[in-house]
Design an enzyme around this catalytic site. Structure first.
Site, PDB file in Angstrom:
ATOM      1  N   ASP A   1       0.840  -1.196   0.000  1.00  0.00           N
ATOM      2  CA  ASP A   1       0.000   0.000   0.000  1.00  0.00           C
ATOM      3  C   ASP A   1       0.877   1.249   0.000  1.00  0.00           C
ATOM      4  O   ASP A   1       1.947   1.255   0.606  1.00  0.00           O
ATOM      5  CB  ASP A   1      -0.904  -0.031   1.256  1.00  0.00           C
ATOM      6  CG  ASP A   1      -2.127   0.846   1.105  1.00  0.00           C
ATOM      7  OD1 ASP A   1      -2.298   1.471   0.049  1.00  0.00           O
ATOM      8  OD2 ASP A   1      -2.913   0.915   2.070  1.00  0.00           O
TER       9      ASP A   1
ATOM     10  N   ASN B   1     -10.535  -2.981  -6.180  1.00  0.00           N
ATOM     11  CA  ASN B   1      -9.738  -2.039  -6.975  1.00  0.00           C
ATOM     12  C   ASN B   1     -10.325  -1.768  -8.365  1.00  0.00           C
ATOM     13  O   ASN B   1      -9.941  -0.807  -9.026  1.00  0.00           O
ATOM     14  CB  ASN B   1      -8.287  -2.527  -7.143  1.00  0.00           C
ATOM     15  CG  ASN B   1      -7.427  -2.329  -5.913  1.00  0.00           C
ATOM     16  OD1 ASN B   1      -6.486  -3.087  -5.665  1.00  0.00           O
ATOM     17  ND2 ASN B   1      -7.724  -1.311  -5.130  1.00  0.00           N
TER      18      ASN B   1
HETATM   19  C1  FPP Z   1      -1.435   0.246  -3.523  1.00  0.00           C
HETATM   20  O1  FPP Z   1      -1.047   1.580  -3.612  1.00  0.00           O
HETATM   21  C2  FPP Z   1      -1.051  -0.487  -4.676  1.00  0.00           C
HETATM   22  C3  FPP Z   1      -1.897  -1.103  -5.566  1.00  0.00           C
HETATM   23  C4  FPP Z   1      -3.346  -1.120  -5.504  1.00  0.00           C
HETATM   24  C5  FPP Z   1      -1.377  -1.818  -6.711  1.00  0.00           C
HETATM   25  C6  FPP Z   1      -0.247  -2.718  -6.394  1.00  0.00           C
HETATM   26  C7  FPP Z   1       0.605  -2.763  -7.544  1.00  0.00           C
HETATM   27  C8  FPP Z   1       1.938  -2.704  -7.504  1.00  0.00           C
HETATM   28  C9  FPP Z   1       2.761  -2.677  -6.293  1.00  0.00           C
HETATM   29  C10 FPP Z   1       2.683  -2.677  -8.759  1.00  0.00           C
HETATM   30  C11 FPP Z   1       2.612  -3.902  -9.580  1.00  0.00           C
HETATM   31  C12 FPP Z   1       2.782  -5.183  -8.883  1.00  0.00           C
HETATM   32  C13 FPP Z   1       3.178  -6.298  -9.510  1.00  0.00           C
HETATM   33  C14 FPP Z   1       3.083  -7.596  -8.826  1.00  0.00           C
HETATM   34  C15 FPP Z   1       3.711  -6.279 -10.873  1.00  0.00           C
HETATM   35  P1  FPP Z   1      -2.197   2.657  -3.730  1.00  0.00           P
HETATM   36  O2  FPP Z   1      -2.342   3.014  -5.149  1.00  0.00           O
HETATM   37  O3  FPP Z   1      -3.413   2.151  -3.055  1.00  0.00           O
HETATM   38  O4  FPP Z   1      -1.551   3.829  -2.922  1.00  0.00           O
HETATM   39  P2  FPP Z   1      -2.311   4.976  -2.121  1.00  0.00           P
HETATM   40  O5  FPP Z   1      -3.104   4.284  -1.042  1.00  0.00           O
HETATM   41  O6  FPP Z   1      -1.176   5.774  -1.565  1.00  0.00           O
HETATM   42  O7  FPP Z   1      -3.145   5.704  -3.108  1.00  0.00           O
END
Ligand code: FPP
Length: 235
Positions: free
Chosen positions: A14, A62
């Site tokens: 996250d 998501n």
């Molecule tokens: C959370 O950060 C992240 C996600 C919902 C996506 C996870 C994806 C990755 C780490 C990149 C790709 C992964 C792989 C396995 C190739 P957020 O966007 O919720 O952050 P925020 O809460 O600060 O907005």
């Protein structure tokens, strides 16, 4: 390093968006940096001899994100699967998947299936991607499968139920890590995390490197897992 390592680490990654915002960058740049952190995590866990690593890459919830972000993330998953396959082979890592495969764009589903087939014989570590995953949905799906199979109530033991989960061969996580200061499970591995140790890090996912992992492992090593028993019984 630590004397007691978890066999299975599951990670709620996250904070990509906040990482980008802090730098005045678009959210996509945070996700790109998040991929580097995933790669580094897998490498470090492999080096340490941790048997299973599971990452929550995309929850079913998501899908509510803006269309542009969703399609960016799926392009990223596709690219990741294609690029990392040689490394997974070299490092003897098997790729696995949990989630609603039917929700995925065809190309991603195909790349996942291809990578899983190619790495099926690898034995040194299992790296599981949770994409379009939701813990409650996994449990409901298992219950539906049990009904479809016509299982009698007394046949639905915990052991039998586990065989109906997305990946019956995935052991329960010993340690669940969540980054960015949020302290929730957010529908991740609900059935499997019943006895997991939880570790919450204030660090945003792109900054969660080997040093931060070490802190989580040190915390884990210092915990006593009683599984319902008393301290005396454990001595
Ligand atoms: C959370 O950060 C992240 C996600 C919902 C996506 C996870 C994806 C990755 C780490 C990149 C790709 C992964 C792989 C396995 C190739 P957020 O966007 O919720 O952050 P925020 O809460 O600060 O907005």
């Amino acid at each position: 390093m630590e004397e007691k390592l978890p066999e299975h680490i599951a990670v709620i990654m996250d904070g990509n968006g906040r990482w980008a915002r802090e730098r005045g960058l678009p959210r996509s740049r945070g996700h790109l940096a998040g991929v580097d952190a995933v790669r580094a995590l897998v490498r470090e866990c492999r080096r340490l001899g941790i048997g299973y690593v599971t990452v929550y890459a995309f929850s079913r919830e998501n899908w509510r994100r803006p269309e542009t972000e969703v399609s960016f993330l799926f392009d990223l998953f596709l690219q990741f699967l294609r690029q990392e396959l040689p490394e997974l082979m070299k490092e003897d890592i098997r790729l696995s998947f949990i989630g609603e495969a039917g929700d995925l764009p065809f190309a991603v589903r195909h790349a996942l299936e291809y990578a899983m087939k190619k790495t099926a014989g690898n034995r040194s570590m299992v790296f599981t991607l949770a994409i379009s995953y939701a813990g409650r949905e996994e449990i409901l799906r298992a219950a539906r499968l049990a009904l479809e199979k016509g299982l009698r109530p007394e046949e639905l033991t915990e052991e039998a139920f586990r065989t109906l989960l997305y990946d019956p061969a995935l052991p329960d996580p010993d340690l669940v890590i969540r980054t960015s200061g949020e302290e929730r499970l957010s529908n991740f591995l609900l059935f499997q995390s019943a006895y997991a140790e939880l570790y919450f890090s204030p660090v945003l996912w792109p900054d969660f490197g080997p040093e931060e992992l070490k802190k989580a492992l040190t915390s884990y090593a210092g915990r006593v897992r009683r599984f319902g028993r008393t301290d005396e019984q454990l001595r």
